[in-house]
Write a protein that holds these residues in place. Sequence first.
Motif, mmCIF file in Angstrom:
data_model
loop_
_atom_site.group_PDB
_atom_site.id
_atom_site.type_symbol
_atom_site.label_atom_id
_atom_site.label_comp_id
_atom_site.label_asym_id
_atom_site.label_seq_id
_atom_site.Cartn_x
_atom_site.Cartn_y
_atom_site.Cartn_z
ATOM 1 N N ASP A 175 24.975 9.822 37.261
ATOM 2 C CA ASP A 175 24.711 10.137 38.669
ATOM 3 C C ASP A 175 23.869 11.401 38.815
ATOM 4 O O ASP A 175 23.586 11.861 39.919
ATOM 5 N N ASN B 276 23.499 18.876 40.433
ATOM 6 C CA ASN B 276 22.777 17.625 40.249
ATOM 7 C C ASN B 276 21.351 17.891 39.819
ATOM 8 O O ASN B 276 20.690 18.805 40.330
ATOM 9 N N GLN C 254 18.626 5.411 37.836
ATOM 10 C CA GLN C 254 19.336 4.151 38.074
ATOM 11 C C GLN C 254 18.802 3.039 37.174
ATOM 12 O O GLN C 254 19.566 2.237 36.628
#
Length: 558
Positions: free
Chosen positions: A68, A93, A112
């Motif tokens: 993620d 992140n 992704q």
Amino acid sequence: MIEMDKSNEELIKELQELRHENRVLKALYEKDLQERHLIEADLRQSEARFRHLFQDIENISVQGYCLDGTTQYWNRASEKLYGYSAREAIGQNLVDLIIPLEMKELVKESIQEMALTGQPIPASELSLVRKDGSRVSVFSSHAIVNIPGQGPELFCIDMDLTKLKQAEESDRLKSAFLANMSHEIRTPMNGILGFADLLKSQQLTGDQQQEYIQIIEQSGVRMLNILNDIIDISRIEAGHMKLEIIESNINEQCDYIYTFFKPEVEEKGLKFSLKNSLPTQEAFINTDREKLFAILTNLVKNAIKYTQAGSIEFGYILKDTPTQLKELQFYVKDTGIGIPKDRFEAIFKRFIQSDMDNKMAHQGAGLGLSITKAYVEMLGGQIEVESKEGIGSTFYFTLPYNTNQTNKTIQKDLPPEINENLFKKLKILIVEDDKISKMLIDLTVNKIGREILKAGTGLEAIEACRNNPDIDLILMDMQMPEMNGYEATRQIRQFNSEVIIIAQTANGLNNDREKTIAAGCNDYIPKPINKTELHTLIQKYFNNSCNYYESAIQHSNF
């Protein structure tokens, strides 16, 4: 299960077999358990080595992320490259940490895609963001790695391309500089050799001969200025450029520059003006006189070069500073072609002339403003430029107003009148191995000496001095075969301390004057030798009443 109807002997035998099998199974189990512990230990050690390797590796940034984008691993090189400590980065992140705004969505999609396919994105060059907001170019590789007991993680390996790009840019500019040097040297050489050949014609008028001679002289000066620029850059980069701080009157210097350039400016149809803000008695500062001359001279020359119509103005004002100290702000303003805003910093860098657009390209090596900036900073000041294309430019530089002197009496030094009759009794030894240079010096001094001797090596010079103890003056070349001028001078000084020895050298690189004086020479003159300068230097030692003066404009390296 043991059968009950079996004899005791059979029961004992079966029990012994079961006990053996149990021992075997137990041994196998214990061995398997031991191997498992060894494997686990190897895995822990391998992981430790892995993390230690990537933690300590220099210049390669390694980061680990969950799929993620959450940061899990951040090595020391990453701290250095991006400015975040591991404590600051871990838990943040990736997208919010170092990815620029225009790339955020693309990076999310790429992560992704890698998570779904397990396939890495092709390595590429990226522009990422440091903690301070600045950009850094990196070559970035990515891969999905399955960590036992933890699952898949995204590993990124980034290599800083800053030094590589700087090296490439430096190589590009130096290549352009060498190409420009070829042009800048060949062009005046074309004028020298071409018009020297034309002088051979017997059909030339006297005016044509004088015109061609003037062209040859101008071409030689242009080529000498280029070589002097290169020498000065070498001295600056090597840290050999020294300051000679003396009390100087800036009004006198500005007036001299104005008088010197006024005919050239007016010949182009330009208006030329000078504005001094201090009265002459208050215009004294402690600075390096020659370097201030060089700075102003170069900026005025640039203004003349790039201005085809309008005006050129230069001067200075006295300003207060936030520290209550005063400073002089000099300026040179023109109505020339101007400079693009994105080139304001570049013009002060070395070799940049050869990188200019065609409309900016003029003769020159692209070193003048770089040298000017170095001189200004050596003198404790700063330089900047304001400019608009098609309107003009103004160069500003500051110097400390560091003087407490007042009510000075101004006395201008004038070039001495050279009286060749003063030297009729001089006996001169020319020490020179180059035939043309020897011939030129002979023609330069033959009217000021009663006798001229010649030597081609240091050994010949020593012998000539031993055989002629009445020599008055030695013009000593410093680079010669068999024995150079430095050693020859040292040996001559062992038996003759009175003779005047003037070094003449074409080296011009590092502390020539200091080296020649240390060897025993009285003075120094660089090649190419100017007749007036040489006569003035000789008069300094053989006519004590004369005023010695060397024009800073003539010695300007720009």
